[in-house]
Scaffold this active site. Sequence first.
Site, PDB file in Angstrom:
ATOM      1  CG  ASP A  57     -32.101  42.927 -31.077  1.00  0.00           C
ATOM      2  OD1 ASP A  57     -32.203  42.177 -30.100  1.00  0.00           O
ATOM      3  OD2 ASP A  57     -31.335  42.709 -32.032  1.00  0.00           O
ATOM      4  NE  ARG A  71     -27.084  36.302 -34.736  1.00  0.00           N
ATOM      5  CZ  ARG A  71     -28.314  36.341 -34.242  1.00  0.00           C
ATOM      6  NH1 ARG A  71     -29.331  36.101 -35.030  1.00  0.00           N
ATOM      7  NH2 ARG A  71     -28.507  36.558 -32.965  1.00  0.00           N
ATOM      8  CE  LYS A  74     -36.829  37.112 -29.844  1.00  0.00           C
ATOM      9  NZ  LYS A  74     -35.572  36.460 -30.216  1.00  0.00           N
ATOM     10  CG  ASN A  75     -33.634  38.087 -27.281  1.00  0.00           C
ATOM     11  OD1 ASN A  75     -34.233  37.147 -27.814  1.00  0.00           O
ATOM     12  ND2 ASN A  75     -33.225  39.147 -27.943  1.00  0.00           N
ATOM     13  NE  ARG A  86     -37.296  33.360 -35.044  1.00  0.00           N
ATOM     14  CZ  ARG A  86     -35.992  33.322 -35.305  1.00  0.00           C
ATOM     15  NH1 ARG A  86     -35.551  33.518 -36.528  1.00  0.00           N
ATOM     16  NH2 ARG A  86     -35.127  33.083 -34.343  1.00  0.00           N
ATOM     17  CB  CYS A 109     -29.843  34.349 -39.139  1.00  0.00           C
ATOM     18  SG  CYS A 109     -29.287  35.758 -38.229  1.00  0.00           S
TER      19      CYS A 109
HETATM   20  C1  EPZ Z   1     -28.503  38.082 -28.949  1.00  0.00           C
HETATM   21  O1  EPZ Z   1     -27.947  37.376 -30.052  1.00  0.00           O
HETATM   22  C2  EPZ Z   1     -29.957  38.300 -29.308  1.00  0.00           C
HETATM   23  N1  EPZ Z   1     -30.605  36.996 -29.472  1.00  0.00           N
HETATM   24  C3  EPZ Z   1     -30.071  39.111 -30.592  1.00  0.00           C
HETATM   25  O2  EPZ Z   1     -31.446  39.413 -30.766  1.00  0.00           O
HETATM   26  C4  EPZ Z   1     -29.343  40.434 -30.404  1.00  0.00           C
HETATM   27  O3  EPZ Z   1     -29.352  41.134 -31.632  1.00  0.00           O
HETATM   28  C5  EPZ Z   1     -27.901  40.169 -29.992  1.00  0.00           C
HETATM   29  O4  EPZ Z   1     -27.872  39.365 -28.792  1.00  0.00           O
HETATM   30  C6  EPZ Z   1     -27.146  41.453 -29.686  1.00  0.00           C
HETATM   31  O5  EPZ Z   1     -27.803  42.144 -28.666  1.00  0.00           O
HETATM   32  C7  EPZ Z   1     -30.947  36.314 -28.354  1.00  0.00           C
HETATM   33  O6  EPZ Z   1     -30.723  36.752 -27.238  1.00  0.00           O
HETATM   34  C8  EPZ Z   1     -31.630  34.994 -28.582  1.00  0.00           C
HETATM   35  P1  EPZ Z   1     -24.126  38.297 -29.632  1.00  0.00           P
HETATM   36  P2  EPZ Z   1     -26.479  36.733 -29.877  1.00  0.00           P
HETATM   37  O7  EPZ Z   1     -23.458  37.012 -29.285  1.00  0.00           O
HETATM   38  O8  EPZ Z   1     -26.274  36.321 -28.479  1.00  0.00           O
HETATM   39  C9  EPZ Z   1     -20.364  38.184 -32.524  1.00  0.00           C
HETATM   40  C10 EPZ Z   1     -33.512  39.441 -31.790  1.00  0.00           C
HETATM   41  O9  EPZ Z   1     -33.860  40.276 -32.643  1.00  0.00           O
HETATM   42  N2  EPZ Z   1     -20.058  36.887 -31.897  1.00  0.00           N
HETATM   43  O10 EPZ Z   1     -24.240  39.359 -28.600  1.00  0.00           O
HETATM   44  O11 EPZ Z   1     -26.293  35.726 -30.955  1.00  0.00           O
HETATM   45  C11 EPZ Z   1     -21.637  38.150 -33.358  1.00  0.00           C
HETATM   46  O12 EPZ Z   1     -21.363  37.694 -34.663  1.00  0.00           O
HETATM   47  C12 EPZ Z   1     -32.134  38.836 -31.886  1.00  0.00           C
HETATM   48  O13 EPZ Z   1     -34.179  39.119 -30.795  1.00  0.00           O
HETATM   49  C13 EPZ Z   1     -18.866  36.246 -32.207  1.00  0.00           C
HETATM   50  O14 EPZ Z   1     -18.069  36.739 -33.005  1.00  0.00           O
HETATM   51  O15 EPZ Z   1     -25.573  38.011 -30.207  1.00  0.00           O
HETATM   52  C14 EPZ Z   1     -22.072  39.597 -33.340  1.00  0.00           C
HETATM   53  O16 EPZ Z   1     -21.352  40.308 -34.338  1.00  0.00           O
HETATM   54  C15 EPZ Z   1     -31.462  39.140 -33.217  1.00  0.00           C
HETATM   55  N3  EPZ Z   1     -18.589  35.054 -31.622  1.00  0.00           N
HETATM   56  C16 EPZ Z   1     -21.624  40.094 -31.954  1.00  0.00           C
HETATM   57  O17 EPZ Z   1     -20.659  39.147 -31.493  1.00  0.00           O
HETATM   58  C17 EPZ Z   1     -19.437  34.459 -30.726  1.00  0.00           C
HETATM   59  O18 EPZ Z   1     -19.118  33.372 -30.201  1.00  0.00           O
HETATM   60  C18 EPZ Z   1     -22.743  40.142 -30.931  1.00  0.00           C
HETATM   61  O19 EPZ Z   1     -23.403  38.893 -30.943  1.00  0.00           O
HETATM   62  C19 EPZ Z   1     -20.646  35.117 -30.420  1.00  0.00           C
HETATM   63  C20 EPZ Z   1     -20.937  36.331 -31.013  1.00  0.00           C
END
Ligand code: EPZ
Length: 431
Positions: free
Chosen positions: A305, A122, A22-23, A398, A117
Amino acid sequence: MEQYIMKGGNPLVGDVAIGGAKNAALGILAASLMTDEDVLIENLPDVNDINVMLEAIQAIGASVKRVDRHTVKINAEGISDVSIEDEYMRRIRASYYFIGALLGKYKSARVPLPGGCNIGSRPIDLHLKGFRALGAKVEIERGAVSAHAIDLVGSHIYLDKVSVGATINIMMAAALAEGQTIIENVAKEPHVVDVANFLNSMGASIRGAGTDVIRIRGVRRLHGTEYAVIPDQIEAGTFMCAAAVTRGDVTLRNVIPKHLESISAKLREIGCEVSEFDDAVRVVGRAHQTRTNVNTQVYPGFPTDLQPQITVTLALAEGTSIVTESIFENRFKYVDELSRMGGAVKVVEGNVAIVTGVEKLTGAQVSAPDLRAGAALVIAGLAAEGYTVVDDIEYIQRGYENFEKKLASLGAMIEKVDSEKAARKFQLKAG
Ligand code: EPZ
């Protein structure tokens, strides 16, 4: 309101085919808008997040043809708008990938800000930092991100935090920027590599995906392609935990074992037998599984995840385990639901859970707080004594295609029901 109802106690046994990631698919669908030629994408998972993304793509004027349940042909030549409706952002966060794709191709994009969420705030500050570094003017106005550029020019970008979304989003915009972009401290998840490979199949010049530094040489345009999405490591890990917690024997097909190394290692540590084949992994649970510690990290560390799923598995292992959630600040909401089933999990300091293994879980009525925690509560129900009903299953739908059907094909007594009557009918049948 649809629910999953299940009667626990059956070990899961047999083979299950794992779907597309999915991701990875969410980033690939956005990137498919970066050419005016046909793009054919195969091995798409038929899950709500993907279907909403396809609706959003159609809404801005691209053509979307479903070749079959898992194959789609997209042509973005007809795009008439670079503004995404709020409706789509409210339904899936990954709509933010439209910023990188549309900014890269049209030098303009307007996308509503994603809300937080259930697993954390996020933010997308790192995404915006990257777009600005490439020369875009980015403003937050009326709850949306507006990004515009005369030209995008390659830059040297350092991500303060490892972020999957920011890495993918900036990579897309940089693919059509002038000159070279270097992005440091990038995410190395398999789905980041898959989006990079997809862009390269369209004529992009991206090197280093899967390492700490990605180097991109901008090109003038991208061409059409045919591409198959990689298998979903999180769906696979979920079924591996389901096999372990029900003391079953499950072979997962269409997987890349290398992407599953962290979950395989943890299941071996608690006593499971995990065998790896070219495109399959077999998990055999043991009656006596013992404790271990888990600390979620960016890839190749243990994926956040799979944190709820491994915690449920440890809830039925002997001894006390410690699970540390290092990525998101609020990803233990399901613990209260698990305690209704007899789980003994205590969250201390917000991101550390002490898991005291118990002899058994008992069925209860529980609600899915988010996608992965919902899946974890289902596998807890499959291991519990008696009946469990899981509410709010739209979260689970989802990201999991035919979740209850795949589990039932492995011997689980589980059904999706939409009324009290249907639930009673299931209980009569299950006995
Ligand atoms: C992706 O989310 C996945 N979603 C998430 O999967 C997954 O948990 C996550 O990566 C971590 O592996 C999709 O790919 C659609 P991040 P993403 O940016 O990209 C912080 C699922 O279950 N951060 O790697 O949003 C953030 O708050 C979902 O399929 C910032 O601070 O995650 C988090 O603490 C849930 N500033 C950390 O980084 C930013 O601009 C990692 O987030 C971006 C992120």
